[in-house]
Enzyme design. Structure first.
Site, short mmCIF file in Angstrom:
data_model
loop_
_atom_site.label_atom_id
_atom_site.label_comp_id
_atom_site.label_asym_id
_atom_site.label_seq_id
_atom_site.Cartn_x
_atom_site.Cartn_y
_atom_site.Cartn_z
N HIS B 72 0.85 -1.18 0.00
CA HIS B 72 0.00 0.00 0.00
C HIS B 72 0.89 1.24 0.00
CE1 HIS B 72 -3.84 -2.07 1.81
NE2 HIS B 72 -3.40 -2.65 0.72
N GLU B 74 1.20 3.71 1.93
CA GLU B 74 1.85 4.05 3.20
C GLU B 74 3.09 3.20 3.42
OE1 GLU B 74 -1.31 3.33 2.61
OE2 GLU B 74 -2.68 4.24 4.04
N CYS B 108 -5.69 1.61 5.94
CA CYS B 108 -6.37 0.36 6.27
C CYS B 108 -5.87 -0.14 7.62
CB CYS B 108 -6.12 -0.68 5.18
SG CYS B 108 -4.49 -1.44 5.29
#
Lengths: 364, 187
Positions: B72, B74, B108
């Site tokens: 992801h 991040e 998430c």
């Protein structure tokens, strides 16, 4: 299928020494919630069917379809062998508690013909349908309920889901994770190891250990394994060449590999894994199993959700664990992928990893 | 001494608050990253990690590219921050404790865990993530009682949220060519 060559000693411990228990959702594992209701004895048995019909109209019990309206009293000597749920306490009119209650108090302005009913009394009935046999047994002590038993769950809760030969395999895989944990520990890492397995081909696809120290604070054993699987599929974001105990193997996808390979049975698993196999291409960790020495943290647990893992087996619980201790990410409502988690595989050996390193090894 | 340090640490984390102008500027940058993801067939999420007015990490989803579902935005950006620290021989913790994450979509559950583990104090994001959101939508990881999972962090949400949602919708309208065909769900 040819068994994988292995150097590891399998005789190090007996697989009767551990039991894999399922980590069930809260709904499946919590105590039965109870609600109050008024029940009354049926003093004239001939009125029973009329009473049931009328009660269904006057006091329907929506959301309580699991409740059996009438119960037979266990005490055979009882003058009234049948008792019936009249209504939920919350549906009853406000009653003057200083007086004894009379059945006519529940007649709902005469809509219910109370003939044949004795005076009501309070009972506690299960608010939700039982999902497991222990819940069913608990619920039945209060009031009879119907139960659609998932036999697999019942067997799993007894720790009897896996056959001896399946346990031997599971032990072999967890041994690989333990060995990786030990290897990581030798290079100063925390002693946590993991292995990703293709259960159909009965093959270990990746083995990894914690790689945080001196490198990357997020390289938990599971994150390492997930990337090793990606690497095995021609992707991957990292190299773990410095750590010889972190390895990936290319997955097989030829159909002949699957013939004769015994698929481990699972209980009610939501597996969307077959489609990847149909196309012959493995897709992330779809349909694979993960073995890890201790319960994953929330980051790793969610990483397994994203990776569409098939099942997870861990050795021991951990304080902030996300597969049973703090969360049940695998059974979390709203998430689009759910799977089974079992704990206790090679529990003692995994627990031993938490002990300080024996000092002979420290000095070597 | 030790207690005093911890005290100061808490104060500096609490007072960490970028001004509106900074937020606009960095979020614009994060949106550029998200657009890049969309153009490359990845879920359109982009982010920026800013330390002392300097961008240490930039990321967008790289899941399909790496065949690793944990890549992801991040996670990609955090890698760059760590690399930056390694180059300068700085302790990642002291740097991360003063680094703000700007991201187009709520992190998430996994990323929220990662942000705790790396001690990021503040996350500024655009829209909520109803599918996987770990900052309140599905679970609330930043303020959860997880004493062995790094530090809790603060979130500021709602910056260009609608725009972030539109990008996600655009993506999900297309088919993900890498995903297996969904099966009808058995209950």
């Amino acid at each position: 299928m040819e068994p994988q060559p292995k150097r590891r000693k399998e005789s190090e411990c007996d697989f009767d020494s551990w039991v894999a228990y399922p980590v069930l959702s809260n709904e499946q594992s919590q105590d039965t919630e109870l609600i109050e209701a008024f029940a009354a004895p049926i003093i004239n048995k001939k009125e029973t069917s009329r009473l049931i019909k009328e009660l269904a109209k006057v006091y329907p019990l929506p959301g309580l379809l699991h409740i059996k309206r009438v119960r037979s009293c266990k005490d055979k000597g009882s003058p009234h062998p049948l008792e019936v749920i009249v209504c939920l306490a919350s549906d009853a009119p406000v009653i003057d508690h200083s007086k004894d209650m009379h059945i006519s108090d529940l007649s709902s302005s005469g809509r219910l013909n109370c003939e044949g009913l004795g005076d009501p009394f309070l009972v506690k009935i299960p608010a939700c349908p039982p999902l497991t046999r222990p819940q069913f047994e608990q619920a039945s002590k209060h009031w009879p309920t119907s139960f659609h038993e998932d036999k697999q769950v019942t067997v799993a809760l007894k720790g009897q889901l896996f056959t001896s030969s399946q346990k031997a395999k599971m032990q072999e895989y967890m041994m690989a994770a333990v060995a990786a944990a030990r290897a990581g520990q030798q290079s100063g890492m925390e002693a946590v190891g993991a292995a990703v397995v293709d259960p159909e081909a009965e093959r270990i696809l990746a083995v990894g250990h914690d790689c945080r120290k001196g490198g990357h604070p997020l390289h938990h054993a599971i994150m390492v394994c997930i990337d090793l699987v990606a690497r095995g599929q021609g992707g991957g974001a990292y190299t773990y060449d410095k750590y010889p105990a972190c390895q990936s193997v290319l997955p097989y996808s030829s159909p002949s590999q699957k013939q004769g390979a015994s698929t481990m049975t699972t209980c009610g698993v939501v597996q969307d894994g077959d489609s990847a196999e149909e196309s012959g291409q493995p897709y992330i960790c779809t349909g694979y199993d993960l073995y890890v020495t201790r319960e994953p943290c929330v980051m790793c647990a969610m990483a397994l959700v994203h990776s569409r893992i098939g099942r997870v087996f861990y050795g021991t619980a951990s304080t902030d664990g996300a597969f049973g201790t703090k969360y049940k990410i695998h059974a979390q409502k709203d998430l689009n992928h759910r799977f089974e988690v079992f704990k206790g595989v090679l529990g003692q050996q995994c627990e031993d990893l938490n002990r300080p390193v024996p000092y002979i090894k420290m000095n070597s | 001494m030790g207690t005093e340090n911890v005290g100061n640490d808490v104060v500096s984390r609490e007072n960490f608050q970028p001004c509106a102008e900074d937020i606009q500027r960095w979020m614009a940058n994060a949106f550029d990253m998200a657009k890049d993801a969309l153009e490359n067939g990845e879920v359109p999420v982009g982010c920026l990690m800013v330390y002392n007015n300097e961008i240490l990490g930039k990321g967008r989803n790289e899941v399909n590219e790496t065949k690793n579902a944990t890549r992801h935005a991040e996670m990609v950006a955090l890698d760059q921050v760590l690399e930056w620290c390694r180059h300068r021989d700085l302790d990642p913790r002291t740097v991360c404790e003063r680094t703000v994450l700007y991201v187009t979509v709520e992190p998430c559950i996994m990323c929220a865990g990662a942000l705790r583990l790396t001690n990021i104090p503040l996350v500024v994001y655009g829209c909520n993530n109803d599918r996987f959101g770990g900052c309140g939508s599905v679970l609330d990881i930043p303020s959860a009682d997880l004493p062995h999972t790094g530090s809790s962090f603060k979130c500021i949400s709602g910056f260009r949220g609608e725009e972030a949602v539109e990008m996600l919708k655009t993506f999900y309208k297309q088919e993900n060519p890498n995903a297996p065909k969904p099966k009808t769900r058995k209950e």
